[in-house]
Design a protein around this motif. Sequence first.
Motif, short mmCIF file in Angstrom:
data_model
loop_
_atom_site.label_atom_id
_atom_site.label_comp_id
_atom_site.label_asym_id
_atom_site.label_seq_id
_atom_site.Cartn_x
_atom_site.Cartn_y
_atom_site.Cartn_z
N THR A 1 -26.08 35.83 112.42
CA THR A 1 -26.25 36.69 113.59
C THR A 1 -25.28 37.85 113.54
O THR A 1 -24.25 37.79 112.88
N ARG A 2 -25.60 38.89 114.27
CA ARG A 2 -24.69 40.04 114.36
C ARG A 2 -23.70 39.88 115.50
O ARG A 2 -22.70 40.55 115.55
N SER A 3 -24.00 39.03 116.44
CA SER A 3 -23.11 38.85 117.57
C SER A 3 -23.10 37.37 117.96
O SER A 3 -24.14 36.77 118.14
N ASP A 4 -21.91 36.80 118.05
CA ASP A 4 -21.81 35.41 118.48
C ASP A 4 -21.07 35.31 119.82
O ASP A 4 -20.56 34.26 120.17
N THR A 5 -21.03 36.39 120.58
CA THR A 5 -20.27 36.38 121.83
C THR A 5 -20.83 35.41 122.85
O THR A 5 -20.11 34.98 123.74
N ASN A 6 -22.11 35.07 122.76
CA ASN A 6 -22.69 34.10 123.68
C ASN A 6 -22.78 32.71 123.09
O ASN A 6 -23.26 31.79 123.74
N ALA A 7 -22.33 32.53 121.87
CA ALA A 7 -22.42 31.24 121.20
C ALA A 7 -21.21 30.38 121.54
O ALA A 7 -20.08 30.86 121.64
N TYR A 8 -21.46 29.08 121.69
CA TYR A 8 -20.36 28.14 121.88
C TYR A 8 -19.52 28.14 120.61
O TYR A 8 -20.04 28.15 119.51
#
Length: 88
Positions: free
Chosen positions: A70-77
Amino acid sequence: MPETRPGLVLHLAGVGQPLHIALAPAEAEALRDVLADLMANGQTKSLATADGGRFAVNFAHVATAHVETTRSDTNAYGAPARGTGFRN
């Protein structure tokens, strides 16, 4: 171009939205090789998250799962940028 990071996407049985987990790069590589077996056998596995923590998954309750970049993991646990939500 944004940095890409590996993550595990879990679609849990009976839950409408998938769960995104930011993984440590080495964990993602190792998981790619055994994910099908974990799903087939309904095993439980502890995974190393990108923020240095651990996350346990009981694959007996997972309908489908895949490792993605992914390009963004800011919402990932388990994402380092996400934080725990607690302050000292």
